[in-house]
Design an enzyme around this catalytic site. Structure first.
Site, PDB file in Angstrom:
ATOM      1  N   ASP A  51     -45.576  -0.555   6.746  1.00  0.00           N
ATOM      2  CA  ASP A  51     -45.013  -1.822   6.283  1.00  0.00           C
ATOM      3  C   ASP A  51     -43.497  -1.741   6.384  1.00  0.00           C
ATOM      4  O   ASP A  51     -42.836  -1.154   5.526  1.00  0.00           O
ATOM      5  CB  ASP A  51     -45.451  -2.097   4.847  1.00  0.00           C
ATOM      6  CG  ASP A  51     -44.931  -3.440   4.325  1.00  0.00           C
ATOM      7  OD1 ASP A  51     -44.223  -4.138   5.075  1.00  0.00           O
ATOM      8  OD2 ASP A  51     -45.241  -3.776   3.164  1.00  0.00           O
ATOM      9  N   TYR A 148     -33.549 -16.877   7.626  1.00  0.00           N
ATOM     10  CA  TYR A 148     -33.865 -16.453   8.994  1.00  0.00           C
ATOM     11  C   TYR A 148     -32.603 -16.435   9.858  1.00  0.00           C
ATOM     12  O   TYR A 148     -32.345 -15.455  10.579  1.00  0.00           O
ATOM     13  CB  TYR A 148     -34.910 -17.392   9.591  1.00  0.00           C
ATOM     14  CG  TYR A 148     -35.403 -16.985  10.953  1.00  0.00           C
ATOM     15  CD1 TYR A 148     -36.080 -15.777  11.140  1.00  0.00           C
ATOM     16  CD2 TYR A 148     -35.227 -17.809  12.066  1.00  0.00           C
ATOM     17  CE1 TYR A 148     -36.542 -15.401  12.390  1.00  0.00           C
ATOM     18  CE2 TYR A 148     -35.693 -17.442  13.312  1.00  0.00           C
ATOM     19  CZ  TYR A 148     -36.349 -16.241  13.480  1.00  0.00           C
ATOM     20  OH  TYR A 148     -36.808 -15.869  14.725  1.00  0.00           O
TER      21      TYR A 148
END
Length: 244
Positions: A51, A148
């Site tokens: 992860d 983002y």
């Protein structure tokens, strides 16, 4: 030559891994889950379930020596930082601290940690190449995408600063690949228009057939990565560059 690719479980990351493997370049894929489609390449493709949004897990993996073991005295090594997330989508006050932290960890911390580790894990390499998969959103602001946009802009500026270090045998580029037909685009088209006002633009790209298939993008990206032109510019757009 060997390559480390992140986000190989699907989409562009999987396509990049397959492209490299088909060209005879062994790959270590890092993703939350193994990709069964890569097992056909046998020992040429190693996969680590990791992860990358968890800095502690990545730190533990880097300390394991697996990265250095894979690179194993090779004189040419590649790192393609592809894994990323567009979430959380929405204006300030709607995102949540946990979602912001997860995005920054995956989109920024992991690529920078892996880039740093690459140099210490490949002492014999005389040709090291690092490619950050960036985005047009790094260079153009979108309402609802402040996290983002900021994280992709961070990769661009990281590449610029690393290039200023002028380390021998190291090339780096933060490369916007264009608009690709991946699961991320599905997420974008499914966004609440109130949280992401530009949704219609991305719906139109899908309707008009303007999205590039991952395999096509991966082939162009790898061509550029392996070319003599790679790294001449720290920040580039795949649609505007051609291999030398």
């Amino acid at each position: 030559m060997k390559a480390i690719v992140t986000g190989t479980s699907r989409g562009l990351g999987a396509a990049i891994a397959i492209t490299l493997l088909e060209r005879g370049i062994p790959v270590l894929g890092l993703a939350r889950q193994h990709n069964p489609a890569l097992t056909r390449f046998g020992a040429a493709c190693a996969q680590a379930a990791l992860d990358l949004s968890n800095p502690d897990a990545l730190t533990h993996w880097l300390a394991s020596g697996d990265m250095a073991g894979f690179l194993a005295d090779d004189d040419a090594v590649l790192l393609i930082n592809n894994a990323g997330t567009v979430q959380p989508v929405g204006p300030l006050g709607t995102q949540g601290g946990a979602a912001v932290a997860q995005a920054v960890s995956l989109n920024v911390a992991a690529p920078l940690m892996l880039a740093d580790a690459l140099l210490t894990a490949s002492p014999a390499a005389t040709d090291r190449r690092i490619l950050h998969v960036s985005s047009g959103a790094a260079r153009n602001a979108y309402a609802g995408w402040n996290v983002y946009c900021a994280t992709k802009a961070a990769l661009d500026h990281h590449a610029r600063a690393v290039r200023e270090d002028a380390l021998p045998g190291l090339r780096i580029c933060s490369l916007a690949p264009g608009v690709i037909d991946t699961d991320m685009q599905v997420q974008v088209r499914n966004s609440d228009e109130a949280r992401f006002p530009a949704r219609e633009r991305f719906e139109a790209l899908k309707r008009d057939g303007a999205l590039v298939p991952p395999a096509v993008c991966a082939a162009r990206l790898v061509d550029y990565l392996l070319s003599g032109a790679f790294g001449n510019s720290a920040v580039a757009d795949l649609r505007e560059v051609a291999p030398a």
